[in-house]
Design an enzyme around this catalytic site. Structure first.
Site, PDB file in Angstrom:
ATOM      1  N   LEU A  69      95.988  78.754  10.400  1.00 52.69           N
ATOM      2  CA  LEU A  69      96.567  79.629   9.601  1.00 52.69           C
ATOM      3  C   LEU A  69      96.787  80.409   7.805  1.00 52.69           C
ATOM      4  O   LEU A  69      96.904  79.434   7.755  1.00 52.69           O
ATOM      5  CB  LEU A  69      97.748  80.137  10.751  1.00 52.69           C
ATOM      6  N   PRO A  70      96.748  81.378   7.702  1.00 52.25           N
ATOM      7  CA  PRO A  70      96.532  81.877   6.654  1.00 52.25           C
ATOM      8  C   PRO A  70      98.790  81.230   5.794  1.00 52.25           C
ATOM      9  O   PRO A  70      97.471  80.912   4.538  1.00 52.25           O
ATOM     10  CB  PRO A  70      96.787  83.432   6.399  1.00 52.25           C
ATOM     11  N   THR A 103      97.697  76.179   4.445  1.00 52.74           N
ATOM     12  CA  THR A 103      98.943  76.220   3.363  1.00 52.74           C
ATOM     13  C   THR A 103      99.909  76.885   3.047  1.00 52.74           C
ATOM     14  O   THR A 103     100.152  77.922   3.005  1.00 52.74           O
ATOM     15  CB  THR A 103      97.922  76.006   1.868  1.00 52.74           C
ATOM     16  N   LYS A 178      99.657  69.529  -1.839  1.00 50.71           N
ATOM     17  CA  LYS A 178      98.941  70.576  -1.799  1.00 50.71           C
ATOM     18  C   LYS A 178      99.185  71.816  -2.424  1.00 50.71           C
ATOM     19  O   LYS A 178      98.074  72.262  -3.474  1.00 50.71           O
ATOM     20  CB  LYS A 178      99.125  70.785  -0.423  1.00 50.71           C
ATOM     21  N   LYS A 253      99.432  83.423  -2.936  1.00 51.54           N
ATOM     22  CA  LYS A 253     100.146  82.852  -2.411  1.00 51.54           C
ATOM     23  C   LYS A 253     100.402  81.622  -2.572  1.00 51.54           C
ATOM     24  O   LYS A 253     101.102  81.664  -2.620  1.00 51.54           O
ATOM     25  CB  LYS A 253      98.895  83.362  -0.524  1.00 51.54           C
TER      26      LYS A 253
HETATM   27  P1  NAD Z   1      91.088  82.540   7.100  1.00 54.63           P
HETATM   28  O1  NAD Z   1      91.957  84.061   6.704  1.00 54.63           O
HETATM   29  O2  NAD Z   1      89.626  83.012   6.976  1.00 54.63           O
HETATM   30  O3  NAD Z   1      91.529  82.294   8.415  1.00 54.63           O
HETATM   31  C1  NAD Z   1      92.612  82.651   8.959  1.00 54.63           C
HETATM   32  C2  NAD Z   1      92.555  82.759  10.681  1.00 54.63           C
HETATM   33  O4  NAD Z   1      93.468  83.178  11.212  1.00 54.63           O
HETATM   34  C3  NAD Z   1      91.561  84.602  11.040  1.00 54.63           C
HETATM   35  O5  NAD Z   1      90.509  83.906  11.773  1.00 54.63           O
HETATM   36  C4  NAD Z   1      92.922  85.082  11.933  1.00 54.63           C
HETATM   37  O6  NAD Z   1      92.727  85.846  11.971  1.00 54.63           O
HETATM   38  C5  NAD Z   1      93.432  83.709  12.679  1.00 54.63           C
HETATM   39  N1  NAD Z   1      94.807  84.183  12.774  1.00 54.63           N
HETATM   40  C6  NAD Z   1      95.629  84.888  11.964  1.00 54.63           C
HETATM   41  N2  NAD Z   1      97.140  85.335  12.686  1.00 54.63           N
HETATM   42  C7  NAD Z   1      96.936  84.542  13.561  1.00 54.63           C
HETATM   43  C8  NAD Z   1      97.329  84.405  14.767  1.00 54.63           C
HETATM   44  N3  NAD Z   1      98.728  84.840  14.707  1.00 54.63           N
HETATM   45  N4  NAD Z   1      96.862  84.133  15.777  1.00 54.63           N
HETATM   46  C9  NAD Z   1      95.819  83.535  16.044  1.00 54.63           C
HETATM   47  N5  NAD Z   1      95.164  83.489  14.931  1.00 54.63           N
HETATM   48  C10 NAD Z   1      95.438  84.102  13.671  1.00 54.63           C
HETATM   49  O7  NAD Z   1      91.525  82.259   6.052  1.00 54.63           O
HETATM   50  P2  NAD Z   1      91.108  80.427   5.529  1.00 54.63           P
HETATM   51  O8  NAD Z   1      90.293  80.595   4.775  1.00 54.63           O
HETATM   52  O9  NAD Z   1      90.333  79.936   6.686  1.00 54.63           O
HETATM   53  O10 NAD Z   1      92.345  79.485   5.403  1.00 54.63           O
HETATM   54  C11 NAD Z   1      93.656  79.414   6.052  1.00 54.63           C
HETATM   55  C12 NAD Z   1      94.374  78.049   5.291  1.00 54.63           C
HETATM   56  O11 NAD Z   1      93.287  76.915   5.258  1.00 54.63           O
HETATM   57  C13 NAD Z   1      95.203  78.977   4.285  1.00 54.63           C
HETATM   58  O12 NAD Z   1      96.170  78.995   4.174  1.00 54.63           O
HETATM   59  C14 NAD Z   1      94.409  78.657   3.447  1.00 54.63           C
HETATM   60  O13 NAD Z   1      95.542  78.910   1.961  1.00 54.63           O
HETATM   61  C15 NAD Z   1      94.140  77.110   3.879  1.00 54.63           C
HETATM   62  N6  NAD Z   1      92.920  76.849   2.807  1.00 54.63           N
HETATM   63  C16 NAD Z   1      91.686  77.801   2.704  1.00 54.63           C
HETATM   64  C17 NAD Z   1      90.503  76.870   1.896  1.00 54.63           C
HETATM   65  C18 NAD Z   1      89.275  77.758   1.685  1.00 54.63           C
HETATM   66  O14 NAD Z   1      88.403  77.199   0.831  1.00 54.63           O
HETATM   67  N7  NAD Z   1      89.098  78.577   2.284  1.00 54.63           N
HETATM   68  C19 NAD Z   1      90.358  75.823   0.861  1.00 54.63           C
HETATM   69  C20 NAD Z   1      91.812  74.730   1.609  1.00 54.63           C
HETATM   70  C21 NAD Z   1      92.829  75.034   2.785  1.00 54.63           C
END
Ligand code: NAD
Length: 307
Positions: A69-70, A103, A178, A253
């Protein structure tokens, strides 16, 4: 517990979660998927997952719940409940396992771990590194905060999505690792963008300059695979108008999480603070917050940003 062929409730199918869930399917896990975005659920069902319905419905029948999740607020709301809605910890069968790969603050991870323990549920914070390319290729790094015995239990599951799986320490230690990593990444990206922009402003070809720096003492992860200048690496987010990557608002964030961590530590983080200021300035502009974090190059060269 043998985690193979276990039933996973996978919550959060964004840029990272969707390809991670696909890799679990490829390794033979039963995966029930949940997201607020119906299109994201439909795409995973097409790939062989089950539509899990709500987070509570999916968790009630799962052996393991995995969240991607975000931010911390979403993780706490899903596990602990909010606005009169039960959290998944309340419905998970006793003996189940909860793994959060988002994260978030180490403090939030420890809070969820403590609530899980009260219900006899094992919890691990297991944030990842490697970007969406690593998520798709199944080569992510996982930094796990959990009891050693729990770490060993979830190792096969994490190996289905990643290559380097580290036991960082007890609850919250994965998140501390992280946050340190991403503070460094924010500094590296901002510094790399600044250097590339300076060279371009002085007549250099960005690809030639990037190649020189990558093979010289400025070489780093960004120059090796995530170049911020459009077209230097066609597969990097810069080559697709900075879409479908690691959004700048998520990097912001993480830089805020690093400063928050430092506030409780006898140490300052001036480099991380400078990167946070740059991302704050960048993300404040209309439309920039959702662009990949390499788009911070636009602070120096606005012409690289999409219209
Ligand atoms: P994103 O915003 O693309 O995906 C998050 C998903 O969670 C979305 O599809 C959203 O609809 C869903 N969501 C939000 N609240 C929800 C709920 N209550 N119930 C169900 N679904 C819900 O983000 P991301 O890029 O996939 O990143 C996710 C996490 O991983 C973050 O914490 C980010 O910091 C971390 N991260 C991202 C990357 C990257 O390269 N994108 C790399 C490493 C870590």
């Amino acid at each position: 517990m043998n985690t193979k062929a276990k039933h996973i409730a996978f919550i959060g199918l964004g840029n990272m979660g969707a390809p991670m869930a696909v890799n679990l399917l490829k390794h033979g896990y039963i995966v029930s998927v949940v997201d607020l975005n119906a299109d994201a659920v439909a795409a995973l069902v097409e790939a062989g997952a089950r539509d899990g319905g709500s987070a509570q419905e999916a968790a009630a029948v799962a052996d393991i719940v995995l969240t991607m999740l975000p931010a911390g607020e979403h993780v706490k709301s899903v596990y602990l409940g909010a606005e009169g809605r039960q959290g998944v910890l309340a419905v998970l069968p006793e003996g189940a396992f909860a793994i959060d790969c988002s994260t978030i603050a180490a403090e939030d991870a420890r809070l969820v771990a403590a609530e899980a323990a009260k219900r006899g549920i094992a919890f691990a914070d297991a944030p990842v590194s490697g970007g969406i390319a690593g998520a798709a290729a199944g080569t992510l790094s996982f930094m796990v905060g959990a009891e050693r015995e729990h770490f060993e239990r979830i190792l096969p599951l994490l190996q289905a999505m990643g290559k380097n799986i580290f036991h960082a320490g007890g609850h919250g230690a994965g998140q501390v690792a992280k946050i340190c990593n991403n503070m460094l990444l924010g500094v590296l990206m901002a510094g790399t963008a600044e250097a590339v922009a300076l060279g371009v402003q002085n007549g250099l070809d960005p690809a030639v300059l990037s190649d020189i720096m990558a093979k010289s003492s400025g070489g780093n992860w960004v120059l090796n695979g995530y170049n911020p200048y459009p077209g230097v690496m066609p597969n990097a987010p810069a080559g697709r108008a900075y879409r479908n990557g690691f959004m700048s608002k998520l990097m912001l964030k993480d830089l805020r999480l690093a400063e928050e961590l430092a506030r409780h530590t006898p140490q300052d983080t001036p480099m991380g603070g400078q990167a946070r200021l740059l991302y704050e300035r960048f993300a404040a502009e209309e439309g920039n917050a959702d662009l990949d974090f390499s788009a911070v190059l636009g602070l120096y060269l606005p012409q690289v940003l999409p219209e």
